[in-house]
Design a protein around this motif. Structure first.
Motif, PDB file in Angstrom:
ATOM      1  N   SER A 120       0.816  -1.216   0.000  1.00 35.48           N
ATOM      2  CA  SER A 120       0.000   0.000   0.000  1.00 35.48           C
ATOM      3  C   SER A 120       0.855   1.274   0.000  1.00 35.48           C
ATOM      4  N   TYR A 121       2.178   1.132   0.157  1.00 36.42           N
ATOM      5  CA  TYR A 121       3.045   2.313   0.190  1.00 36.42           C
ATOM      6  C   TYR A 121       3.255   2.836  -1.223  1.00 36.42           C
ATOM      7  N   SER A 122       3.310   4.148  -1.366  1.00 38.22           N
ATOM      8  CA  SER A 122       3.502   4.762  -2.685  1.00 38.22           C
ATOM      9  C   SER A 122       4.904   4.458  -3.194  1.00 38.22           C
ATOM     10  N   ASN A 123       5.155   4.773  -4.465  1.00 39.50           N
ATOM     11  CA  ASN A 123       6.477   4.535  -5.049  1.00 39.50           C
ATOM     12  C   ASN A 123       7.572   5.270  -4.297  1.00 39.50           C
ATOM     13  N   LEU A 124       7.311   6.539  -3.948  1.00 40.53           N
ATOM     14  CA  LEU A 124       8.338   7.313  -3.258  1.00 40.53           C
ATOM     15  C   LEU A 124       8.611   6.718  -1.869  1.00 40.53           C
ATOM     16  N   SER A 125       7.548   6.332  -1.171  1.00 37.81           N
ATOM     17  CA  SER A 125       7.726   5.717   0.151  1.00 37.81           C
ATOM     18  C   SER A 125       8.487   4.407   0.039  1.00 37.81           C
TER      19      SER A 125
END
Ligand SMILES: [K+]
Ligand SMILES: [K+]
Lengths: 507, 507
Positions: free
Chosen positions: B473-478
């Motif tokens: 569920s974490y974004s690409n940047l995260s």
């Protein structure tokens, strides 16, 4: 007897008790003020007289028991013990009137002691759910305890007690929050302490007058002279108690902005402020590396909160900037005032505020926590040791404002930060162990926040203990843990931690 | 050219690329194993061949470009750069087959790189929601990357590459997790590296055989030889990947207990283990202060979790002890296996597990995080400096196992811990900034947990990223932030942080 005790213990307890007694004798006088308030408000005055009498009486008794003047025997170790004891005992007497007056929200001794410790350590966390229902003398005493504790009872004692001529320098050095230079600030240590207190009194008066004028001019009808004094003194102490349940949200934007300025000023090293005001050395202030980093931290923190508030859409324009600047300043300087319930804000604000609790204001200010100068020194230590990792044979010193900082001071900084983080972790663990024991609902994050806020002398935390809540839901043991954290934070841990080492008590 | 580059830069990039090339050339060979697995499973083999070819090809190319043998020019600074680059590049090639094979759960390059970084750094956090749906070669490669990365590609390179005869000692010292003594462990540094790898291979074989026997004897039907190898190698690497979505909960209590023992053993300094096994110095192990503190931490952590589980009433008897011991061992040694979803446990367990993420296993083990020996040294530094605060003129050294630790080693310890906490705080802040930016729901605590788990090379965290969840569920940047944290944790930050200082690049 003395010689024998000395040889057995290595610490001159007689001199310690003598000095603590001297401080307590004078602390008793502080109770005159709330007695007068009680008198005018038609409340019972005997609890205040009794507490004041008990403080002065205990002081006199200690004086009697140690009838020689022994303050010249105050060495490094005696100084630590004096500081630890004064900050432990003063709130005991400070809590007495809460219990004696049968104040319903502060009737349990553990709660009363928490509130008094929170007052004198200028923490500002409260176990009182409805502040506005407190008696007037109690209200006044809470604010006064902040103000007395802010610049420090011990600094005040050095300013007024002749017996502190010799041991005073060490005491002042330990007591003045954080590593700072005492040189060239007064001919004698007593003059230094007097200068500090005069500046503190002066700035509090100016802040009170400015706030009161806002009321007189009709710009903020809620800002009565009493509210002006209450908030000016609380802000100068970086304390956070407010007679208002809504805290500073009860006032107009102009008052909120004024309090931002007061908090920012109170968070600067008083030795620097003194030079700016009395010696026109404003440039020195702007060139000071701690002041710059302090400003930088405040700006970054405000920007992070602003990003959160603008994206959430709950605030816009001036209000968004004000809410961000106020909360960032209040938490970072370890004041603890609020103009909004930040527990309702998003994760970015929450993490930012939690991290700010570990920043603190400047050394030599009335604030708590780690303090900006230590962060500055940690940055420099890291930079130096990284350079050394790449070039093992090059020796590079650490500088602050261009001046080499000696290794002893660097080691003290690291020692304090390690102890701080260790006690913080232990406190968090203690809170969740106790919550598990008592079955109280306390999330892991709220426990961490409460421990961080208490040891940092910030005051409000997260969850139930947010700025519009209180620590009332915490069990007795948890309340005691938080009280211990406030105490440890205010004395900067070392004076207590050394007492636990074996070598401390050896000759 | 070289001389000029050297005089301009102060770092011999030619020697660095030569060495990185040498490592990559051999890393390519590792892809033979998953190619065979793909062949037998009837899966496409070309992604594995291509990735292996790319790794070896890049290695050969770097070798060509730097055709002289320059490894003797590997100094302190070149060593840092080699370590930083190897751990950055190897997962690039490791991630290639995930992308090339079109694995639906790992098709995004940022996800594939995360998974490969998590594999090689023996972290064990995953962006894959359904592990069991992965292809067989991918399953195998995940486990193998753990095992190769656990004892370390660079240690392996030192064992097999002749060119590392000279610079090897420095590399090994930097690469062997945490401060430890290399003396008397092998006549040459190459022998030391070979001894380490032999012991690692041997222990993995023993653990695999013991687990497989449990399956053969019918005590745990789920424990097939493949599962035995997968979990034994993952445990020895203190990695945490499991081919089972349920992790170790898929196995019988006896297998869980065996894995507790494997994790505890793998978390001990391999130099100590070597002496115990090959030189019958078992007493030395029990007298070692790091081993004692390691055991003490494990016992306290288990007791805290047990208190939580018994009070909650969810577990009783042997199961409560097993669940506590397993989770405490798994998180503290930075393995990351699970036998229960600890995100459903109470605050006491949550805070305990979060704190354990900062403990880690021993120096010279395959684990990550701060590591027990550093905690030991911090305790000693605090004790020493407290004694010095009380007695400013007494100079006391810090000892470990009775031997004086030199000040340089103490400063390195403090440097690492400060950097660790700083990067952790920055990582937490980065995650919530990005969550705010993308509108992803991420609580402050979950962000802190994810950062702590990633930099500690633990793997699972809290919330969505718990042991039975994933970082999907974490974004690409995260995801990129977490990847960077794993990388920094594995190389122990300093080799990367020095690259950011100006003095590093100067002659
Ligand atoms: K405060
Ligand atoms: K791991």
């Amino acid at each position: 007897m003395t010689a024998r005790r000395r040889s057995r213990l290595g610490v001159d307890l007689g001199a310690v008790f003598d000095l603590v007694g001297g401080v307590l004798r004078w602390v008793g006088l502080a109770f005159i003020a709330p007695t007068l308030v009680a008198l005018f408000a038609g409340e019972a005055i005997w609890p205040w007289l009794a507490a004041g009498g008990a403080a002065s009486g205990t002081g006199l008794l200690l004086d009697r028991l140690t009838h020689e003047r022994r303050a010249d025997r105050i060495g490094q170790r005696e100084g630590f013990l004096v500081i630890a004891l004064v900050w432990l005992l003063v709130p005991v007497f400070g809590a007495l009137p809460f219990v004696l007056s049968g104040e319903p929200q502060l009737s349990a001794p553990v709660d009363a002691y928490f509130e008094a410790m929170s007052g004198f350590t200028a923490t500002g966390g409260s176990v009182v759910p409805s502040i506005e229902e407190l008696g007037e003398a109690t209200q006044f005493w809470r604010q006064l305890s902040h103000w007395l504790g802010g610049m420090g009872i011990i600094v005040l004692a050095i300013a007024v007690l002749p017996r502190l001529r010799v041991g005073g320098r060490r005491l002042l050095q330990s007591e003045l929050a954080g590593p700072t230079e005492l040189e060239k600030f007064g001919a004698t240590i007593r003059e230094t302490a007097r200068n500090l207190w005069s500046l503190y009194v002066g700035l509090t008066l100016v802040a009170t007058l400015v706030l009161a004028s806002v009321g007189w001019l009709g710009l903020d009808p809620a800002m009565t002279p009493w509210q002006a004094f209450a908030h000016a003194s609380s802000a100068m102490a970086l304390g956070g108690f407010s007679p208002q349940g809504e805290s500073v949200a009860a006032f107009a934007p102009i008052s909120q902005w004024i309090l931002v300025v007061v908090m920012v000023v109170a968070g600067i090293n008083f030795l620097r402020l003194f030079n700016v005001i009395f010696k026109q050395r404003a440039k020195e202030l702007l060139r000071d590396e701690e002041v710059r980093l302090y400003g930088g931290f405040l700006l970054v923190a405000t920007a992070l909160l602003l990003a959160e508030l603008l994206r959430s859409g709950d605030y816009a324009g001036e209000e968004a900037v004000r809410q961000s600047a106020f909360q960032a300043t209040s938490i970072m300087t370890t004041t603890g005032f609020a103009t909004a319930d930040y527990t309702l804000w998003g994760s970015l604000a929450t993490v930012t505020l939690l991290l700010l609790m570990f920043v603190g204001a400047s050394a030599g200010s009335t604030g708590g926590s780690i303090k900006v100068v230590r962060h500055l020194l940690l940055f420099r230590i890291v930079r130096r040791d990284l350079a050394q990792a790449a070039h093992p044979h090059v020796v590079v010193p650490v500088r602050k404002n261009g001046i080499v900082v000696d290794e002893q001071a660097l080691r003290s900084t690291v020692l304090f930060v390690l102890l701080y983080l260790f006690v913080f972790a232990l406190g968090s663990l203690g809170l969740v162990i106790d919550a598990e024991r008592t079955g109280v609902e306390l999330s892991a994050f709220d426990a961490i926040g409460a421990a961080a806020s208490s040891i940092g002398n910030v005051g409000p935390a997260f969850g139930d203990a947010g700025p519009y809540g209180s620590f009332a839901s915490y069990s007795n043991l948890s309340t005691a843990i938080l009280t211990a954290l406030m105490w440890l934070g205010r004395v900067e841990i070392v004076p207590v931690a050394v007492l636990l080492t074996r070598t401390f008590w050896r000759p």
